[in-house]
Design an enzyme around this catalytic site. Structure first.
Site, PDB file in Angstrom:
ATOM      1  N   ALA A  17      -1.068  10.455  50.712  1.00 35.71           N
ATOM      2  CA  ALA A  17      -1.217   9.132  51.310  1.00 35.71           C
ATOM      3  C   ALA A  17      -1.232   9.305  52.820  1.00 35.71           C
ATOM      4  O   ALA A  17      -0.952  10.385  53.339  1.00 35.71           O
ATOM      5  CB  ALA A  17      -0.081   8.206  50.883  1.00 35.71           C
ATOM      6  N   MET A  18      -1.562   8.219  53.533  1.00 36.42           N
ATOM      7  CA  MET A  18      -1.615   8.267  54.988  1.00 36.42           C
ATOM      8  C   MET A  18      -1.084   6.967  55.567  1.00 36.42           C
ATOM      9  O   MET A  18      -1.487   5.882  55.156  1.00 36.42           O
ATOM     10  CB  MET A  18      -3.063   8.508  55.439  1.00 36.42           C
ATOM     11  CG  MET A  18      -3.247   8.479  56.950  1.00 36.42           C
ATOM     12  SD  MET A  18      -2.252   9.760  57.775  1.00 36.42           S
ATOM     13  CE  MET A  18      -1.980   8.962  59.364  1.00 36.42           C
ATOM     14  N   GLU A  19      -0.186   7.101  56.555  1.00 31.60           N
ATOM     15  CA  GLU A  19       0.606   5.980  57.058  1.00 31.60           C
ATOM     16  C   GLU A  19      -0.092   5.129  58.109  1.00 31.60           C
ATOM     17  O   GLU A  19       0.551   4.604  59.023  1.00 31.60           O
ATOM     18  CB  GLU A  19       1.927   6.508  57.635  1.00 31.60           C
ATOM     19  CG  GLU A  19       1.793   7.320  58.924  1.00 31.60           C
ATOM     20  CD  GLU A  19       1.680   8.822  58.710  1.00 31.60           C
ATOM     21  OE1 GLU A  19       1.942   9.583  59.664  1.00 31.60           O
ATOM     22  OE2 GLU A  19       1.331   9.222  57.589  1.00 31.60           O
ATOM     23  N   ASN A  20      -1.401   4.940  58.021  1.00 29.20           N
ATOM     24  CA  ASN A  20      -2.089   4.086  58.982  1.00 29.20           C
ATOM     25  C   ASN A  20      -1.325   2.775  59.158  1.00 29.20           C
ATOM     26  O   ASN A  20      -0.933   2.141  58.175  1.00 29.20           O
ATOM     27  CB  ASN A  20      -3.509   3.783  58.494  1.00 29.20           C
ATOM     28  CG  ASN A  20      -4.209   5.010  57.973  1.00 29.20           C
ATOM     29  OD1 ASN A  20      -4.415   5.982  58.679  1.00 29.20           O
ATOM     30  ND2 ASN A  20      -4.565   4.976  56.695  1.00 29.20           N
ATOM     31  N   HIS A  31       7.952   6.689  51.735  1.00 27.60           N
ATOM     32  CA  HIS A  31       7.617   7.641  52.794  1.00 27.60           C
ATOM     33  C   HIS A  31       6.672   6.994  53.805  1.00 27.60           C
ATOM     34  O   HIS A  31       6.905   7.051  55.026  1.00 27.60           O
ATOM     35  CB  HIS A  31       6.978   8.881  52.171  1.00 27.60           C
ATOM     36  CG  HIS A  31       6.612   9.956  53.141  1.00 27.60           C
ATOM     37  ND1 HIS A  31       7.155  11.221  53.105  1.00 27.60           N
ATOM     38  CD2 HIS A  31       5.737   9.969  54.176  1.00 27.60           C
ATOM     39  CE1 HIS A  31       6.640  11.944  54.077  1.00 27.60           C
ATOM     40  NE2 HIS A  31       5.762  11.211  54.735  1.00 27.60           N
ATOM     41  N   GLU A  32       5.604   6.373  53.302  1.00 28.19           N
ATOM     42  CA  GLU A  32       4.609   5.796  54.210  1.00 28.19           C
ATOM     43  C   GLU A  32       5.159   4.593  54.964  1.00 28.19           C
ATOM     44  O   GLU A  32       4.903   4.425  56.161  1.00 28.19           O
ATOM     45  CB  GLU A  32       3.354   5.399  53.433  1.00 28.19           C
ATOM     46  CG  GLU A  32       2.725   6.505  52.615  1.00 28.19           C
ATOM     47  CD  GLU A  32       2.541   7.805  53.379  1.00 28.19           C
ATOM     48  OE1 GLU A  32       2.256   7.772  54.588  1.00 28.19           O
ATOM     49  OE2 GLU A  32       2.697   8.868  52.756  1.00 28.19           O
ATOM     50  N   GLU A  54       7.353  13.726  59.817  1.00 32.52           N
ATOM     51  CA  GLU A  54       7.185  13.943  58.381  1.00 32.52           C
ATOM     52  C   GLU A  54       8.494  14.305  57.693  1.00 32.52           C
ATOM     53  O   GLU A  54       8.736  13.902  56.551  1.00 32.52           O
ATOM     54  CB  GLU A  54       6.122  15.009  58.130  1.00 32.52           C
ATOM     55  CG  GLU A  54       4.735  14.643  58.644  1.00 32.52           C
ATOM     56  CD  GLU A  54       4.185  13.372  58.012  1.00 32.52           C
ATOM     57  OE1 GLU A  54       4.758  12.888  57.015  1.00 32.52           O
ATOM     58  OE2 GLU A  54       3.178  12.858  58.521  1.00 32.52           O
TER      59      GLU A  54
END
Length: 970
Positions: free
Chosen positions: A359-362, A394-395, A417
């Site tokens: 996933a990516m925390e945009n 996490h995100e 992270e």
């Protein structure tokens, strides 16, 4: 999660012996870069000339010019961007998916300069005049100097603009550009994903900017500290929805922002969506998605709009329901934990069919693999559900820690992270309080980090900024050390400070540095300020620098006869040479917690190489150190204390805390591999397992025995090993048969549901009577009625593997058909693994051929599938031949750099343990060196090092292990 780790449980088992982490998990995971891109010199659609101009001098010669350095000069600061992008979701006449764009950036001059250097990569620009790719204007009445020329510095990914006169300090300017790029399927930058719905192909335009790919979407100052506000406009086809970090939404049934309108451009009807300006943020957190997705949303009375987006079929079948149900509670938990309000008005979470990371925390628009966001209780397992809730946490943890306050440079990525990985367990524990999920940190983070950090190829958590410069160097930081060791040392810090004090320091840190950038020592300062009354042997900075600035960790040896305690740098390969100097001489300030015979407890700091501590001295009591494994170190004891611990395990193992039972096993096996204790002592820690019913000790044992299977599954040791473990696991298998009423219901406890998987998996692997018959029965029932899968969701991956292994082509073809038909990512991943278990070589070869057909196996899954097949004792040599034969093809078609090939090489060579294996590997290295393909060379070097260590370990331990196992069977 950033590039993140995506680690499935089967791959985690496969790679654990190598210490190369999950996930991965996990986690995670990564951003993928295309190494060879098609360049268009002519835009066939509108006749505009596009050029990529080389630099005015050779880039191969040494140069001190600012455009030859990878870091931006400190002369300009961006304030805000206006960006308009138009992705085409259908191919053009050349079969390419393209996007066109216009962007302007307001920049302020902070140091006098006649150069504008801005990141740009793989973009073609419209010439505004001869040799000019940009226009420059002054703001606020300032006049702009004339542009003399512009060019591209390909190696450093810069557009360079040479001005006739200097920019004025303190004045602001407007830089405008028009450009064109490819919306490729390389999973990085601005890219396309696709899926089929009702027989129709659907294309999604989406992004993955972290760490250095925003420059692939539009020209920008692409460094974390270059924060700015982004004004974004997207043009997109009718029937699609555009999402971005920020958006002004009607609180009604409409999915469209107030300022979406129909416009006609170049005779095409398109939708134009303008978004609200973002908060001040880094380029790597920018995101946008154009799709035909639909969504679930939070109730209108919620103060934060929460939406879960994905394929219509997935959303309408309820796969996003669980994510929606936990997102708001997690956000509220994090607000309370940070004592800071969520900084945005909405939280969009999007499941993408093709995504390289977990996933990516945009900021405000988090993107996920489908498996990381979707959960179907009828199909998915506990592990799938746990993965979803921990990844979401996490995100969302990043929304404050990482997004609101951001690292100054990538050398401190570990803090972003590692912190999010740590907090993910706290938030998940709040969302699912009956799971006791925080205990799993020891298995999923601490032990995973130990595996990698015990190698000489490890690295410190933080390094100097000038040691992390190029995109490749930045990419390499997204690894197990950054995620798992980062989480482990922050957990240790929180434990000796107390969680409440830790959280208070976090609040002050976030409050002071909101919307700005920091270095890790800024956090230490804030923690020190609120913890001044806590008795520590040194400042937080002094304590933690020893864990942050040097690689590795200590093994603490306690002599209970003398009370002497000592520490040394733990290396899994004892003959390895550490050639990386440390200012701290590989000594740590170690917080030692301990107990005697289950009652007396204490804490002591080990600050030197050796010290004497009288309370640890004992002649009769057993002593146990590192209670609940809160410290990031391994523990060794004098022989007498080891014997007392083994006696206690046999007499009443429950007196020892469950986390420490797992620790004793894991420490012992790794100490034996490092030749610190004898291998038979490590094996003896497992003798009591026939009485053990808890998951964590069993999981620790199974992971360590995986290395034995890797080394011995082609030797005469395999039989006695199988017999020994069969005797240990049979009582566990029988236990679960009883408490599940003959496998008809789930065990009541969450950890028991995990251990049931271990019981069935190990029972089938070691030949326990009834296990293979059970898995084949379930699979046959499914084959008779494909629409009704009778296999318990938690046991699917085990059943698929064992039933396909015991069957033939009919079972394999059925599994393949179910894989192709699956619309649930978690189910597809289980079948992807199960298909690798067949014992038929020709089926494995066919499967290998399927993996390099993008229409059959998605690119994001290729390395996983190949590594799964290599885990099969029959498949391993087939994979080795296949990869060598197809290296050129893989290099061209799956050219995402070191991450893909590192994972592939380490995975397929993990069984290598003979001189012949080593010779083949060295020959492969020579062949790669002689070719034009350089990918994977570092991984091959690491594989050679690991193979040499395996050869040595087998030669020194094979006979001992064989004799001991035979003795146990007598």
């Amino acid at each position: 999660m950033g590039k993140g780790f995506y680690i499935s449980k089967p791959l985690g088992f496969v790679l654990f012996g190598l210490g190369v982490g999950a996930v991965l998990t996990i986690f995670a995971l990564s951003v993928v870069y295309s190494q060879e891109k098609r360049k268009n010199e002519v835009n066939a659609r509108d006749g505009t000339r596009m050029v990529t101009t080389a630099a005015p001098h050779s880039t191969s010669a040494p140069s001190n010019e600012p455009w030859d350095k990878y870091r931006l000069p400190d002369t300009l600061l961006p304030a805000y961007y206006n960006v308009t992008l138009w992705p085409r979701l259908v191919p053009d006449e050349q079969g390419m998916y393209i996007f066109t764009g216009k962007s302007g950036v307001a920049l302020t001059c902070v140091k006098e300069t006649n150069l504008i250097i801005i990141h740009s990569n793989e973009l073609n620009f419209t010439l505004t005049s001869e040799m000019h790719h940009a226009k420059l204007a002054g703001l606020g009445g300032t006049s702009a100097p004339v542009i003399l020329k512009t060019w591209f510095q390909i190696q450093t990914q810069f557009m360079v603009i040479l001005l006739k006169d200097n920019l004025q300090v303190g004045k602001s300017y407007w830089l405008y550009m028009e450009f064109r790029g490819e919306l490729s399927d390389d999973l990085g930058g601005f890219y396309r994903s696709q899926y089929t719905e009702n027989g129709v192909k659907k294309v999604v335009a989406t992004t993955q900017m972290q760490p250095t790919a925003a420059r692939n979407a539009f020209p920008c100052f692409d460094e974390p500290s270059m924060k700015a506000v982004f004004h974004l406009t997207l043009l997109h086809p009718p029937g699609t929805v555009a999402l971005a970090n920020d958006i002004f939404i009607r609180h009604s049934c409409s999915d469209f922002p107030l300022d979406t309108e129909n416009v006609t451009i170049d005779d095409q009807e398109v939708l134009q969506t303008r978004f609200e300006p973002t908060e001040k943020m880094s380029t790597y957190l920018l995101a946008f998605v154009i799709s035909e997705f639909t969504n679930l949303r939070s109730p209108s009375e919620a103060n934060v709009l929460i939406r879960i987006w994905g394929r219509r079929e997935a959303i309408e079948s309820g796969q996003g329901d669980y994510a929606l149900s936990v997102t708001f509670p997690i956000l509220k938990y994090l607000e309370n934990y940070y004592n800071t309000t969520y900084p945005l008005s909405k939280s969009d979470q999007v499941a993408l069919p093709d995504f390289a990371a977990g996933a990516m925390e945009n900021w405000g628009l988090v993107t996920y693999r489908e498996q990381s966001l979707f959960y179907d209780p009828k199909v998915s397992s506990n592990e799938d559900k746990e993965w979803v809730v921990t990844v979401i946490t996490h995100e969302l943890a990043h929304m404050w820690f990482g997004n609101l306050v951001t690292m100054r440079w990538w050398n401190d990525l570990w803090l972003n992270e590692g912190f999010a990985s740590y907090v993910s367990y706290l938030g998940a524990d709040y969302a699912e309080p009956t799971w006791n999920i925080k205990d799993l940190m020891v298995l999923q983070q601490v032990q995973r980090a130990f595996g990698v950090d015990a190698l000489v190829s490890s690295h410190p958590l933080s390094s100097r900024e000038d040691e992390v410069i190029t995109p490749d160097q930045i990419d390499q930081l997204f690894d197990t050390i950054t995620y798992s060791k980062g989480a482990a040392v922050l957990r240790m810090l929180s434990e000796f400070l107390t969680e409440s004090a830790f959280a208070k320091g976090l609040h002050n840190y976030l409050h002071e540095y909101a919307y700005s950038n920091t270095v890790y020592t800024d956090l230490w300062k804030k923690l020190q300020e609120v913890n001044s009354s806590i008795q520590l042997p040194a400042s937080i900075n002094e304590i933690m620098n020893r864990w942050i600035l040097q690689m590795g960790f200590p093994v603490v040896t306690i002599n209970t006869r003398t009370g002497i305690i000592s520490q040394q740098h733990f290396l899994i390969h004892p003959d390895a040479v550490v050639d990386k100097p440390s200012d701290y001489n590989y000594e740590w300030f170690v917080p030692i917690t301990w107990m005697k015979s289950g009652s007396n407890m204490g804490q002591h700091w080990l600050l030197t190489k050796t010290a004497s501590y009288e309370p640890m001295k004992t002649d009769t009591d057993w002593l146990l150190a590192n209670l609940n494994v809160t410290g990031y170190y391994r523990v060794n004891y004098d022989p007498q204390n080891w014997e007392r611990l083994l006696t206690q395990l046999t007499a009443d193992h429950k007196i020892i805390p469950v986390l420490n039972r797992g620790q004793i096993i894991d420490d012992a096996f790794n100490l034996a591999r490092a030749q610190i204790i004898n291998i038979t002592l490590a094996l003896r820690t497992t003798k009591y397992l026939y009485e053990e019913k808890e998951y964590i000790p069993w999981e620790s044992a199974i992971r360590n025995f995986e290395y034995f299977f890797l080394m011995f599954d082609r030797t005469e040791v395999y039989g006695p090993l199988q017999t020994y473990l069969q005797r240990k696991v049979k009582p566990l298998f029988d236990h679960f048969k009883v408490i599940t009423s003959n496998w008809t219901r789930k065990p009541p406890r969450y950890m028991d549901q995990y251990n049931q998987i271990n019981a069935v998996s190990m029972a089938c692997k070691t030949g326990v009577k009834g296990c293979s018959e059970l898995t084949r029965m379930w699979y046959r029932q499914w084959m008779k009625n494909p629409d009704s899968n009778p296999i318990p969701t938690n046991l699917k991956i085990t059943v698929y593997c064992n039933a396909i292994a015991a069957g033939g082509v009919e079972e394999w073809d059925f599994g393949w058909q179910m894989f192709k038909n699956s619309t649930i990512a978690a189910e597809a991943e289980k079948l992807l693994y199960g298909l690798s278990c067949t014992k038929e070589p020709w089926l494995l070869n066919r499967y290998l051929e399927f993996t390099i057909e993008p229409n059959l196996v998605r690119k994001q899954d290729v390395a996983f599938a190949i590594v799964y097949i290599s885990g099969n004792v029959i498949g391993q040599p087939l994979v080795w031949d296949f990869v060598r034969a197809n290296w050129e093809h893989l290099t061209k078609d799956y050219d995402d750099g070191s991450f893909f090939f590192g994972r592939l090489i380490r995975g397929i060579t993990r069984k290598f343990s003979t001189e012949f294996d080593l010779q083949q590997l060295q020959r492969f290295k020579e062949d790669i060196a002689a070719s034009s393909f350089s990918f994977g060379t570092q991984a091959i070097e690491q594989a050679i090092e690991q193979t040499k260590a395996n050869i040595k370990w087998v030669s020194e331990n094979k006979v001992q292990v064989m004799n001991w196992l035979i003795e146990q069977s007598a």
